[in-house]
Design an enzyme around this catalytic site. Structure first.
Site, mmCIF file in Angstrom:
data_model
loop_
_atom_site.group_PDB
_atom_site.id
_atom_site.type_symbol
_atom_site.label_atom_id
_atom_site.label_comp_id
_atom_site.label_asym_id
_atom_site.label_seq_id
_atom_site.Cartn_x
_atom_site.Cartn_y
_atom_site.Cartn_z
ATOM 1 N N GLU A 24 28.451 -46.046 20.236
ATOM 2 C CA GLU A 24 27.387 -45.967 21.238
ATOM 3 C C GLU A 24 27.940 -46.044 22.662
ATOM 4 O O GLU A 24 27.409 -45.426 23.574
ATOM 5 C CB GLU A 24 26.369 -47.102 21.003
ATOM 6 C CG GLU A 24 25.252 -47.093 22.033
ATOM 7 C CD GLU A 24 24.066 -47.981 21.695
ATOM 8 O OE1 GLU A 24 24.060 -48.601 20.625
ATOM 9 O OE2 GLU A 24 23.149 -48.035 22.524
ATOM 10 N N SER A 33 16.691 -53.649 19.884
ATOM 11 C CA SER A 33 16.174 -54.657 20.822
ATOM 12 C C SER A 33 14.797 -55.163 20.422
ATOM 13 O O SER A 33 13.980 -54.428 19.857
ATOM 14 C CB SER A 33 16.077 -54.064 22.228
ATOM 15 O OG SER A 33 17.306 -53.561 22.632
ATOM 16 N N GLY A 73 16.084 -49.011 16.634
ATOM 17 C CA GLY A 73 15.278 -50.237 16.655
ATOM 18 C C GLY A 73 16.170 -51.459 16.600
ATOM 19 O O GLY A 73 16.203 -52.152 15.575
#
Ligand SMILES: Cc1cc2nc3c(=O)[nH]c(=O)nc-3n(C[C@H](O)[C@H](O)[C@H](O)COP(=O)(O)OP(=O)(O)OC[C@H]3O[C@@H](n4cnc5c(N)ncnc54)[C@H](O)[C@@H]3O)c2cc1C
Length: 375
Positions: free
Chosen positions: A243, A128, A126
């Site tokens: 990421e 964006s 969570g």
């Protein structure tokens, strides 16, 4: 001469092949398109967990596998080459576990690391919001202090697989701060906490991967704050190294690339000198990308947070993947680009590769700004 580490990696790769066999024997699919982004199969994740391949690079004293990040890269390369459905545990294994290890309390380590490793906790991201994608410093989901924790309200968007995850990672604003980068905090929450509502956003072919997540006065206890209150910006930037810097940024279309190379080599598909030259160029670029990924994994092993190098890998990797898809389209004479075919699904998905995890223009800014700082 083969080193001990290389021999261990050969053995890890064959373990992945054994798991793939077990999965096929159960009727599971392999060779998936975008296997890490849209192959959500908890049962497959359990097979991985049973062989100790989730959380494998975490320290043994926290219940991890005690392997290096380079060992993990050998495993992820093999999983992606085979197109195995790794989505369910991917985010928790790749970045939430490492973020907990870097910044989390002992409470979070005890609660979440074993649950992630056993494929019982699956996380979605969570980060964006409608007004904050590339510009995460603009996050406006607000957390208000109350006894024993925080009340969180706001709206997250593009939250992949929030409808299947057990937990959500949240980047929220806990204070004003003197700059936009201050006052951000990372938190974790069960996805079924009171006040969380997950609504589907359908993709162009109707598939349900994305969601909007509404947070209405969700209570997050103090124990679920990840790291320091107000230090979310520095922590999230470090998390993005995990990421962006992995093999998934250039091996998403590998099963389809390999299938075309094989069918050209066997004469099933007619080849031209242009196609052969293109495959040569793409193969050389793939070798460069692998080199970058192995170098990055070594830096993670040295406990560094290679923010700029990860951005560079993602930038070059997603450009490579777009060019692979162009090759596949040209070999197929553009015919097979129909929804429902592997190439059709890939052609629909590929425009998102350069956006998810950070848009290419933004990555170029990150890299360029670093150059300016060094001068
Ligand atoms: C497949 C997919 C999965 C995703 N999954 C998740 C998820 O699970 N969780 C989550 O939190 N988010 C997720 N996202 C969201 C993703 O991280 C954002 O879409 C991305 O960061 C871009 O933000 P945005 O959509 O707000 O676009 P914007 O920030 O509005 O950007 C639009 C375009 O403007 C340009 N741009 C913007 N800012 C700059 C700048 N400073 N300099 C130069 N150019 C700029 C870029 O070209 C960019 O493509 C996902 C996205 C995709 C496509």
């Amino acid at each position: 001469m083969t080193t001990t580490a290389e021999a261990a990696q050969v053995s890890l790769r064959s373990t992945v092949h054994e798991i793939a066999e077990m999965w096929r024997a159960r009727g599971g699919q392999t060779g998936l398109v975008d296997a890490w982004g849209s192959g959500f199969e908890p049962e497959f994740s359990k097979l991985m967990a049973d062989r100790g391949l989730i959380g494998m690079a975490w320290p043994k004293h926290w219940g991890g596998g005690g392997h290096s990040y380079r060992d993990r890269l050998a495993v992820t390369e093999e999983l992606l080459r085979l197109g195995l459905p790794v989505t369910a545990h991917w985010i928790a294994d790749r970045q939430i576990g490492p973020a907990i290890l870097r910044s989390g309390s002992d409470h979070l380590k005890r609660e979440f690391l074993p649950a992630i490793r056993s494929a019982d906790a699956f996380f979605c991201l969570g980060m964006s919001e409608p007004g904050a994608g590339s510009d995460l410093a603009n996050v406006s989901t607000r957390a208000v202090r109350e006894a024993g924790g925080w009340r969180v309200s706001g709206r997250k968007i593009w939250t992949t697989y929030a409808h299947r995850a057990t937990h959500i990672y949240l980047l929220v604003r806990t204070g004003p701060g003197s700059s936009r980068h201050e006052g951000l905090t990372e938190m974790l929450s069960p996805i079924d906490a009171s006040g969380i509502e997950v609504t589907a956003i359908r993709g162009p072919a109707g598939a349900h991967h994305f969601n909007e997540v509404l947070l209405d006065e969700v209570f997050v206890p103090d124990e679920y704050v990840l790291g320091e209150v107000g230090n979310g910006w520095r922590q999230v930037v470090e998390q993005l190294s995990f990421e962006r810097g992995g093999a998934e940024r250039f091996l998403t279309a590998y099963p389809q690339f390999k299938a075309v190379v094989d069918s050209l080599a066997s004469g099933d598909v007619e080849s031209t000198p242009e196609v052969v030259a293109r495959i040569g160029e793409l193969s050389a670029r793939l070798a460069v990308l692998r080199h970058m990924a192995w170098d990055l994994a070594g830096r993670l092993d040295r406990d560094e947070a290679p923010v700029v190098e990860s951005a560079a890998l993602k930038l070059r990797g997603t450009q490579f993947e777009a060019d692979v898809v162009e090759l596949l389209r040209s070999v197929n004479g553009g015919r097979a680009v129909l929804a429902g075919t592997p190439l059709g699904s890939l052609a629909l998905a590929v425009p998102t590769f350069s956006i998810r995890g950070g848009a290419s223009d933004v990555l170029m800014s990150i890299i360029a700004r670093q150059e300016m700082r060094e001068e």
